[in-house]
Design a protein around this motif. Structure first.
Motif, PDB file in Angstrom:
ATOM      1  N   ASP B 127       0.842  -1.214   0.000  1.00 58.86           N
ATOM      2  CA  ASP B 127       0.000   0.000   0.000  1.00 58.86           C
ATOM      3  C   ASP B 127       0.867   1.250   0.000  1.00 58.86           C
ATOM      4  OD1 ASP B 127      -2.190  -1.568   0.021  1.00 58.86           O
ATOM      5  OD2 ASP B 127      -2.570  -1.423   2.179  1.00 58.86           O
ATOM      6  N   ARG B 128       1.942   1.206   0.806  1.00 58.88           N
ATOM      7  CA  ARG B 128       2.817   2.379   0.914  1.00 58.88           C
ATOM      8  C   ARG B 128       3.505   2.657  -0.434  1.00 58.88           C
ATOM      9  NH1 ARG B 128       8.087   1.742   2.405  1.00 58.88           N
ATOM     10  NH2 ARG B 128       9.163   3.730   2.263  1.00 58.88           N
ATOM     11  N   LEU B 129       4.045   1.580  -1.031  1.00 59.98           N
ATOM     12  CA  LEU B 129       4.765   1.754  -2.303  1.00 59.98           C
ATOM     13  C   LEU B 129       3.838   2.204  -3.423  1.00 59.98           C
ATOM     14  CD1 LEU B 129       7.143  -1.327  -2.264  1.00 59.98           C
ATOM     15  CD2 LEU B 129       7.828   1.055  -2.395  1.00 59.98           C
ATOM     16  N   VAL B 130       2.633   1.642  -3.425  1.00 54.45           N
ATOM     17  CA  VAL B 130       1.661   2.015  -4.462  1.00 54.45           C
ATOM     18  C   VAL B 130       1.352   3.502  -4.351  1.00 54.45           C
ATOM     19  CG1 VAL B 130      -0.779   1.739  -5.095  1.00 54.45           C
ATOM     20  CG2 VAL B 130       0.663  -0.264  -4.815  1.00 54.45           C
ATOM     21  N   ALA B 131       1.240   3.982  -3.106  1.00 54.16           N
ATOM     22  CA  ALA B 131       0.952   5.403  -2.907  1.00 54.16           C
ATOM     23  C   ALA B 131       2.144   6.262  -3.335  1.00 54.16           C
ATOM     24  CB  ALA B 131       0.608   5.649  -1.447  1.00 54.16           C
ATOM     25  N   ILE B 132       3.352   5.875  -2.925  1.00 52.45           N
ATOM     26  CA  ILE B 132       4.544   6.678  -3.240  1.00 52.45           C
ATOM     27  C   ILE B 132       4.787   6.722  -4.751  1.00 52.45           C
ATOM     28  CG2 ILE B 132       7.071   6.794  -3.005  1.00 52.45           C
ATOM     29  CD1 ILE B 132       6.756   5.537  -0.247  1.00 52.45           C
ATOM     30  N   LEU B 133       4.681   5.555  -5.395  1.00 48.95           N
ATOM     31  CA  LEU B 133       5.037   5.479  -6.820  1.00 48.95           C
ATOM     32  C   LEU B 133       3.847   5.716  -7.755  1.00 48.95           C
ATOM     33  CD1 LEU B 133       7.338   2.398  -6.401  1.00 48.95           C
ATOM     34  CD2 LEU B 133       8.120   4.556  -7.311  1.00 48.95           C
ATOM     35  N   GLY B 134       2.667   5.895  -7.173  1.00 47.97           N
ATOM     36  CA  GLY B 134       1.472   6.155  -7.996  1.00 47.97           C
ATOM     37  C   GLY B 134       1.133   4.986  -8.898  1.00 47.97           C
ATOM     38  N   LEU B 135       1.112   3.759  -8.328  1.00 48.53           N
ATOM     39  CA  LEU B 135       0.879   2.568  -9.151  1.00 48.53           C
ATOM     40  C   LEU B 135      -0.539   2.025  -9.027  1.00 48.53           C
ATOM     41  CD1 LEU B 135       4.194   0.640  -8.323  1.00 48.53           C
ATOM     42  CD2 LEU B 135       3.727   2.050 -10.312  1.00 48.53           C
ATOM     43  N   GLY B 136      -1.394   2.740  -8.273  1.00 50.13           N
ATOM     44  CA  GLY B 136      -2.739   2.238  -7.974  1.00 50.13           C
ATOM     45  C   GLY B 136      -3.505   1.733  -9.181  1.00 50.13           C
ATOM     46  N   ALA B 137      -3.466   2.496 -10.277  1.00 50.61           N
ATOM     47  CA  ALA B 137      -4.276   2.132 -11.447  1.00 50.61           C
ATOM     48  C   ALA B 137      -3.637   1.001 -12.260  1.00 50.61           C
ATOM     49  CB  ALA B 137      -4.453   3.357 -12.331  1.00 50.61           C
ATOM     50  N   LEU B 138      -2.401   0.648 -11.922  1.00 55.35           N
ATOM     51  CA  LEU B 138      -1.683  -0.322 -12.767  1.00 55.35           C
ATOM     52  C   LEU B 138      -1.715  -1.746 -12.211  1.00 55.35           C
ATOM     53  CD1 LEU B 138       1.591   1.713 -13.449  1.00 55.35           C
ATOM     54  CD2 LEU B 138      -0.535   1.782 -14.720  1.00 55.35           C
ATOM     55  N   LEU B 139      -2.134  -1.893 -10.948  1.00 57.04           N
ATOM     56  CA  LEU B 139      -1.936  -3.179 -10.261  1.00 57.04           C
ATOM     57  C   LEU B 139      -2.483  -4.400 -11.000  1.00 57.04           C
ATOM     58  CD1 LEU B 139      -2.435  -2.332  -6.493  1.00 57.04           C
ATOM     59  CD2 LEU B 139      -0.322  -2.821  -7.703  1.00 57.04           C
ATOM     60  N   LYS B 151       7.044   0.734 -16.226  1.00 56.05           N
ATOM     61  CA  LYS B 151       7.702  -0.561 -15.983  1.00 56.05           C
ATOM     62  C   LYS B 151       8.835  -0.389 -14.973  1.00 56.05           C
ATOM     63  CE  LYS B 151       6.933  -2.758 -20.435  1.00 56.05           C
ATOM     64  NZ  LYS B 151       7.551  -3.105 -21.699  1.00 56.05           N
ATOM     65  N   ARG B 152       9.611   0.706 -15.172  1.00 54.49           N
ATOM     66  CA  ARG B 152      10.764   0.936 -14.289  1.00 54.49           C
ATOM     67  C   ARG B 152      10.288   1.152 -12.851  1.00 54.49           C
ATOM     68  NH1 ARG B 152      15.853   1.000 -16.937  1.00 54.49           N
ATOM     69  NH2 ARG B 152      15.089   2.626 -18.298  1.00 54.49           N
ATOM     70  N   LYS B 153       9.197   1.899 -12.692  1.00 59.21           N
ATOM     71  CA  LYS B 153       8.675   2.135 -11.342  1.00 59.21           C
ATOM     72  C   LYS B 153       8.202   0.823 -10.719  1.00 59.21           C
ATOM     73  CE  LYS B 153       6.879   6.804 -11.903  1.00 59.21           C
ATOM     74  NZ  LYS B 153       5.628   7.558 -11.864  1.00 59.21           N
ATOM     75  N   VAL B 154       7.552  -0.022 -11.519  1.00 56.17           N
ATOM     76  CA  VAL B 154       7.089  -1.307 -10.986  1.00 56.17           C
ATOM     77  C   VAL B 154       8.294  -2.170 -10.602  1.00 56.17           C
ATOM     78  CG1 VAL B 154       5.812  -3.428 -11.521  1.00 56.17           C
ATOM     79  CG2 VAL B 154       4.949  -1.239 -12.330  1.00 56.17           C
ATOM     80  N   ALA B 155       9.344  -2.141 -11.430  1.00 57.63           N
ATOM     81  CA  ALA B 155      10.546  -2.920 -11.123  1.00 57.63           C
ATOM     82  C   ALA B 155      11.151  -2.433  -9.799  1.00 57.63           C
ATOM     83  CB  ALA B 155      11.563  -2.802 -12.247  1.00 57.63           C
ATOM     84  N   ILE B 156      11.153  -1.117  -9.585  1.00 59.56           N
ATOM     85  CA  ILE B 156      11.684  -0.567  -8.331  1.00 59.56           C
ATOM     86  C   ILE B 156      10.789  -0.994  -7.162  1.00 59.56           C
ATOM     87  CG2 ILE B 156      12.076   1.602  -7.063  1.00 59.56           C
ATOM     88  CD1 ILE B 156      13.111   2.791  -9.699  1.00 59.56           C
TER      89      ILE B 156
END
Lengths: 278, 271
Positions: B127-139, B151-156
């Motif tokens: 939850d924390r990483l999704v919020a920081i990296l803005g990945l909510g819509a990609l999960l 992709k790079r953000k997801v890899a991180i």
């Protein structure tokens, strides 16, 4: 002899195959719509599709098959799938081939019985029999119904979810993971083929001697093989780096809702009606 | 306990036994440092990072991680290997290699699942990483549907979710737009401020000063030519020029064209 870039067999095959694969296998446009089938848990969808399939395959009554086929078309409509697209997708290839396979069964040579039509072809006297016609119709309808159910399941479910739902049937985790990875990397390799093809096209101009064309295709196949081989090593390293130790643990987050159980009940009722009352 | 995380002594490595990739490498990396490894293409940066992540092992010389010599034998011990993987996270240069699961969420959770991490803790980190990296819509999307930056953000995210002590990144900003680059730099600085060791390889001298307090320069002979504080190394233009890291740059000012070394750390230059 030369072939023209933009209008030759290999080019049309490559672009056609890429477009078909991208459209049919990798798009989840329909799976992400807000429709009936999309709202059901993938495991439940897999089980209920199996039940409909078995009902259509085990019956000898064509009315039951037609009834299951109509049900699948209603579900298609309620899942917000364009019926024209669905019919095109389900009637092409397999059902048409099955139609050709079924043709000999129409005649008295293979299925004796009451004659309903007769004619001569090249001096051969052929009689279409009633059991032959009903047998052939049953066969073709079974095929089209089965294909429709499977296509409906596959286009309303994300590929990854279908794979995960396989775990319900005790398919080992390693297989589920390998299937998932194949799906993922086939797409990447398709893109590589597409880019290689564009790169070739940007450099060779309009016409290439057919021998050179063969060489170009062979080179690109070799380069693709090499790339996929290298990627295989890198992906394995990436798995090791994140703690993979030979036995994968796959993420599973399915939760059934009351609506999924109601769906199961509905399909049981549909199947019972088909078997008992038609 | 010593603050040394990695120590490499006279390490040599070659591919297929005949293509040298690392030559006589001596390197010490201390805890909570930010280290940048810079060098021209093919100078050995990626090979070094893979060695630090225990993916390849030296032909000769020793690599010590957290006080233990690492080699094939030590990694055959499952508890050591699992412990090492919990402590060291690696972001690969090509995110397509790292994202091999059918969905983004499964990719991010792959590491914690293999390492048998606590589920509740993992979900909190997710939850924390999704919020920081803005990945909510990609999960729930498939990695093939993402842009390179996503992709790079997801890899991180898939690396940070195991909360490693050491984060190794192979050219994390290559080919990214300025906004995504900025975002990644901020994340790395934040992780370092929490006491993590961050080791990054890059060609991008724009970001080196921000993501490192120590810089190691690789030469074309696969040797580390110099390691030192980033403020010193980045000012040493002859050294950077000799190893293809700065170039002669021509541009126009007030209607006239002039030429000078492309010297990134100082954004202003005299004319």
């Amino acid at each position: 002899m030369a072939f023209t870039i933009g209008n030759n067999f290999i080019e049309r095959s490559i672009t056609g195959a890429i477009a078909f694969l991208k459209e049919s296998v990798f798009t989840d446009e329909y799976a992400s719509r807000d429709g009936l089938m999309q709202s059901i848990d993938p495991r439940m969808k897999l089980v209920t599709s199996g039940m409909l399939l078995l009902t259509a395959l085990l019956t000898k009554n064509i009315a039951v098959v037609l009834y299951i086929y109509s049900v699948s078309l209603i579900f298609t409509y309620l899942s917000k799938i364009n019926i024209g697209f669905f019919l095109k997708r389900t009637w092409v290839f397999i059902p048409l081939f099955s139609l050709f396979i079924a043709v000999p069964a129409l005649f008295n040579i293979f299925t004796p019985g009451e004659a309903i039509a007769n004619f001569n072809i090249f001096g051969l006297h052929l009689i279409v029999t009633r059991p032959g016609l009903s047998g052939a119709l049953l066969f073709v309808m079974r095929v089209i119904t089965s294909v429709s159910i499977v296509v409906l399941l596959s286009i309303t479910t994300r590929h990854s979810e279908t794979l995960k739902a396989l775990r319900l049937f005790k398919v080992p985790q390693i297989f589920v993971m390998i299937f998932g990875m194949c799906y993922r990397y086939i797409y990447l390799l398709i893109e590589a083929v597409e880019n290689t093809y564009l790169a070739i096209r940007s450099r060779v101009g309009r016409q290439v001697h057919y021998k050179k064309g063969q060489q170009v295709v062979a080179w690109s196949m070799a380069s693709l093989w090499q790339r996929s081989y290298r990627m295989n090593e890198e992906v394995y390293s990436a798995m090791l780096s994140r703690g993979y130790a030979g036995e994968p643990v796959v993420f599973n987050d399915f939760k059934t809702k009351p609506w999924d159980w109601m769906w199961l009940l509905l399909i049981i009722i549909i199947c019972v009606i088909g078997v008992r009352f038609i | 306990m010593s603050d040394t995380i990695f120590q490499l002594k006279d390490v040599n490595y070659s591919y297929l036994g005949k293509f040298p990739a690392l030559s006589h490498i001596d390197l010490t990396i201390e805890k909570a440092r930010m280290v940048a490894v810079i060098g021209a293409n093919g100078s050995g940066k990626s090979t070094l990072l893979q060695m630090l992540d225990g993916l390849i092992f030296p032909d000769s010389g020793t690599v010590t991680a957290f006080g233990t010599d690492i080699n094939e034998r030590t990694f055959a011990d499952l508890s050591f290997s699992r412990n090492f993987r919990r402590k060291v996270g690696f972001v690969f240069q090509n995110p397509d290699v790292q994202l091999f699961c059918p969905t983004v969420k499964e990719d991010i959770l792959f590491g914690p699942l293999q390492l048998k991490e606590d589920r509740a803790q993992t979900e909190k980190r997710l939850d924390r990483l999704v919020a920081i990296l803005g990945l909510g819509a990609l999960l729930d999307r498939s990695p093939h549907q993402l842009s390179v930056g996503e992709k790079r953000k997801v890899a991180i995210a898939s690396t940070l979710i195991i909360d490693p002590e050491v984060i190794i990144l192979d050219e994390p900003t290559a080919g990214l737009d300025p906004m995504t680059t900025r975002h990644i730099i901020d994340i790395l600085k934040k992780e370092n401020s929490l006491g993590k060791t961050v080791i990054t390889s890059t060609h991008d001298l724009h970001i080196v000063e921000e993501i490192s307090d120590m810089v190691c320069v690789f030469g074309n002979d696969k040797k580390i030519v110099r390691c030192g504080p980033s403020s010193e190394i980045l000012k040493d233009t002859p050294l950077l020029q000799a190893h293809n890291l700065v170039h002669i740059h021509a541009h126009r000012h007030d209607g006239s064209t002039h030429v000078h070394p492309h010297d990134h750390p100082s954004h202003e230059h005299s004319h």
